[in-house]
Design an enzyme around this catalytic site. Structure first.
Site, PDB file in Angstrom:
ATOM      1  CB  SER A 140      -0.829  -0.042   1.283  1.00 58.32           C
ATOM      2  OG  SER A 140      -1.377   1.202   1.572  1.00 58.32           O
TER       3      SER A 140
ATOM      4  CE1 TYR B 111      -3.315  -2.427   5.471  1.00 54.66           C
ATOM      5  CE2 TYR B 111      -2.787  -0.115   5.110  1.00 54.66           C
ATOM      6  CZ  TYR B 111      -3.136  -1.357   4.616  1.00 54.66           C
ATOM      7  OH  TYR B 111      -3.293  -1.515   3.254  1.00 54.66           O
TER       8      TYR B 111
ATOM      9  CE  LYS C  97      -0.704  -3.929   3.402  1.00 54.29           C
ATOM     10  NZ  LYS C  97      -0.830  -5.212   2.696  1.00 54.29           N
TER      11      LYS C  97
ATOM     12  CB  THR D 233     -12.247  -3.743  -1.314  1.00 52.83           C
ATOM     13  OG1 THR D 233     -11.574  -3.008  -0.294  1.00 52.83           O
ATOM     14  CG2 THR D 233     -11.253  -4.088  -2.417  1.00 52.83           C
ATOM     15  CD  GLU D 234     -19.264  -5.587   1.074  1.00 55.99           C
ATOM     16  OE1 GLU D 234     -19.303  -6.359   0.094  1.00 55.99           O
ATOM     17  OE2 GLU D 234     -19.732  -5.839   2.205  1.00 55.99           O
TER      18      GLU D 234
HETATM   19  P1  NDP Z   1     -10.479  -7.197   2.010  1.00 53.77           P
HETATM   20  O1  NDP Z   1     -10.756  -6.820   3.431  1.00 53.77           O
HETATM   21  O2  NDP Z   1     -11.555  -7.042   1.019  1.00 53.77           O
HETATM   22  O3  NDP Z   1      -9.981  -8.708   1.958  1.00 53.77           O
HETATM   23  C1  NDP Z   1      -9.110  -9.193   2.906  1.00 53.77           C
HETATM   24  C2  NDP Z   1      -8.979 -10.690   2.691  1.00 53.77           C
HETATM   25  O4  NDP Z   1      -8.125 -11.221   3.705  1.00 53.77           O
HETATM   26  C3  NDP Z   1     -10.304 -11.426   2.785  1.00 53.77           C
HETATM   27  O5  NDP Z   1     -10.340 -12.487   1.869  1.00 53.77           O
HETATM   28  C4  NDP Z   1     -10.288 -11.970   4.214  1.00 53.77           C
HETATM   29  O6  NDP Z   1     -11.109 -13.104   4.254  1.00 53.77           O
HETATM   30  C5  NDP Z   1      -8.806 -12.284   4.386  1.00 53.77           C
HETATM   31  N1  NDP Z   1      -8.403 -12.296   5.782  1.00 53.77           N
HETATM   32  C6  NDP Z   1      -8.736 -11.421   6.771  1.00 53.77           C
HETATM   33  N2  NDP Z   1      -8.186 -11.786   7.925  1.00 53.77           N
HETATM   34  C7  NDP Z   1      -7.494 -12.937   7.683  1.00 53.77           C
HETATM   35  C8  NDP Z   1      -6.735 -13.819   8.488  1.00 53.77           C
HETATM   36  N3  NDP Z   1      -6.566 -13.611   9.783  1.00 53.77           N
HETATM   37  N4  NDP Z   1      -6.183 -14.908   7.897  1.00 53.77           N
HETATM   38  C9  NDP Z   1      -6.354 -15.162   6.582  1.00 53.77           C
HETATM   39  N5  NDP Z   1      -7.047 -14.357   5.762  1.00 53.77           N
HETATM   40  C10 NDP Z   1      -7.630 -13.258   6.322  1.00 53.77           C
HETATM   41  O7  NDP Z   1      -9.149  -6.387   1.598  1.00 53.77           O
HETATM   42  P2  NDP Z   1      -8.806  -5.603   0.230  1.00 53.77           P
HETATM   43  O8  NDP Z   1      -9.200  -6.453  -0.903  1.00 53.77           O
HETATM   44  O9  NDP Z   1      -9.311  -4.238   0.346  1.00 53.77           O
HETATM   45  O10 NDP Z   1      -7.213  -5.538   0.330  1.00 53.77           O
HETATM   46  C11 NDP Z   1      -6.394  -6.516  -0.288  1.00 53.77           C
HETATM   47  C12 NDP Z   1      -4.955  -6.061  -0.210  1.00 53.77           C
HETATM   48  O11 NDP Z   1      -4.829  -4.786  -0.842  1.00 53.77           O
HETATM   49  C13 NDP Z   1      -4.404  -5.892   1.203  1.00 53.77           C
HETATM   50  O12 NDP Z   1      -3.080  -6.343   1.262  1.00 53.77           O
HETATM   51  C14 NDP Z   1      -4.463  -4.397   1.425  1.00 53.77           C
HETATM   52  O13 NDP Z   1      -3.511  -3.943   2.359  1.00 53.77           O
HETATM   53  C15 NDP Z   1      -4.150  -3.895   0.025  1.00 53.77           C
HETATM   54  N6  NDP Z   1      -4.613  -2.532  -0.160  1.00 53.77           N
HETATM   55  C16 NDP Z   1      -5.959  -2.276  -0.255  1.00 53.77           C
HETATM   56  C17 NDP Z   1      -6.391  -0.969  -0.389  1.00 53.77           C
HETATM   57  C18 NDP Z   1      -7.844  -0.623  -0.521  1.00 53.77           C
HETATM   58  O14 NDP Z   1      -8.160   0.583  -0.537  1.00 53.77           O
HETATM   59  N7  NDP Z   1      -8.755  -1.587  -0.625  1.00 53.77           N
HETATM   60  C19 NDP Z   1      -5.447   0.156  -0.400  1.00 53.77           C
HETATM   61  C20 NDP Z   1      -4.064  -0.240  -0.296  1.00 53.77           C
HETATM   62  C21 NDP Z   1      -3.676  -1.546  -0.189  1.00 53.77           C
HETATM   63  P3  NDP Z   1     -11.706 -13.757   5.596  1.00 53.77           P
HETATM   64  O15 NDP Z   1     -12.316 -12.651   6.388  1.00 53.77           O
HETATM   65  O16 NDP Z   1     -12.668 -14.759   5.068  1.00 53.77           O
HETATM   66  O17 NDP Z   1     -10.556 -14.401   6.279  1.00 53.77           O
END
Ligand code: NDP
Length: 287
Positions: free
Chosen positions: A164, A177, A181, A214-215
């Site tokens: 990020s 967070y 990163k 993303t949600e």
């Molecule tokens: P989401 O919250 O939509 O998805 C996170 C995913 O991680 C889900 O599949 C969740 O599934 C899984 N997860 C959560 N906790 C755990 C755990 N303890 N063990 C295993 N899996 C876990 O995140 P985004 O899609 O928004 O983000 C994806 C990536 O992009 C991340 O690395 C984020 O830092 C990066 N990013 C996103 C940004 C944004 O604005 N969206 C901005 C900058 C970077 P479940 O709950 O079923 O485990």
């Protein structure tokens, strides 16, 4: 241009470029995607499925993963399966890689994307939360990489680390967070050096993402961040493309990320002020 290609050297160039396009490069490849039950990870699974890759997906929520796997099979994945569990444990991280080894006997691409839940708020002094988040967002990435490296060396594969802007430039309300990163940047940039020194042909791509729709991200920050988020579908495709093309770093969306990174080096205090002024800080309710 819009003109059709008429042959000659340009035609050969076009052919070379199109034969190296990521969709073809990924057909039949074996790819692990973490955090694949929602958000960007889910969208990456669908793109990889359309490209005809074998996918192994992981996250905690089995019901969601089952739905994503079913959709991947409908979209044309060479194969699709999941392993559910929490990346708070490095043992689980290693188990996921073992599953790929047992199923496929090898691996071409490791996409590290999951994150644990954190708070978009003033840092409340909770050291245990920082430790837990380090384990989920950082240590599990290291553990998966260590377990996957023998297979990736064999296939001359790729490691893709989803990070990020918060791993390059800190903003307020993201201290735990942001720390995880920044750790990814340090570890994987050092590892990239060592792979090159040892002539190991495994690429390391760091994906520096801005705000994506993303949600979970919209729910967490839309009341504070003024800018509009970029689309998760396009973001997911850019991540896969950058990994397949073995790029060092992806900036997405480039229109916001690249200027921020330039300002970081040339005018850091100006950038800090800009970051704060682009937030509705009054909407953060101090606990
Ligand atoms: P989401 O919250 O939509 O998805 C996170 C995913 O991680 C889900 O599949 C969740 O599934 C899984 N997860 C959560 N906790 C755990 C755990 N303890 N063990 C295993 N899996 C876990 O995140 P985004 O899609 O928004 O983000 C994806 C990536 O992009 C991340 O690395 C984020 O830092 C990066 N990013 C996103 C940004 C944004 O604005 N969206 C901005 C900058 C970077 P479940 O709950 O079923 O485990």
């Amino acid at each position: 241009t819009e003109e059709p290609c008429t042959g000659g050297v340009w035609c050969r160039l076009c052919t070379a470029l199109s034969s190296a396009s990521p969709p073809e490069m990924l057909r039949g490849k074996r790819v692990i995607v973490t955090g694949a039950s929602s958000g960007i990870g889910e969208q990456m699974a669908y793109h990889l499925a359309r490209m005809g890759a074998h996918v192994l997906l992981t996250a905690r929520t089995e019901a969601k993963l089952q739905k994503v796997v079913d959709k991947c099979l409908d979209l044309g994945a060479a194969s699709a399966r999941y392993v559910s569990g929490s990346m708070e444990s490095t043992a689980f991280a290693e188990e996921v890689v073992k599953e790929a080894e047992n199923t496929w006997g090898g691996l071409d691409m490791l996409i590290l994307n999951h994150i644990g839940h954190s708070f978009f708020d003033f840092f409340n002094g909770d050291v245990d939360h920082v430790r837990k988040l380090m384990e989920t967002n950082f240590l599990s990435y290291v553990a998966m990489t260590v377990s996957a490296l023998p297979m990736l060396k064999e296939s001359e594969g790729s490691i893709v680390v989803v990070s990020s802007v918060s791993g390059k430039v800190a903003s307020p309300f993201t201290a735990p967070y942001s720390a995880t990163k920044f750790a990814l940047e340090g570890f994987f940039s050092s590892l990239r050096h060592e792979l090159i020194i040892e002539n190991v042909n495994v690429s390391v791509t760091l994906c520096i993402l801005g705000y994506i729709n993303t949600e979970s991200a919209v729910r967490a920050v839309s009341h504070v961040i003024k800018e509009a988020p970029a689309p998760k579908e396009e973001c997911a495709l850019e991540i896969i493309r950058s990994g397949a093309l073995r790029q060092r770093e992806l900036h997405y969306p480039a229109s916001t990320v690249t200027p921020i990174l330039l300002l970081r080096d040339f005018a850091p205090e100006f950038l800090d002020g800009l970051i704060r002024s682009n937030m509705r800080v009054e909407n953060i309710k101090r606990a």
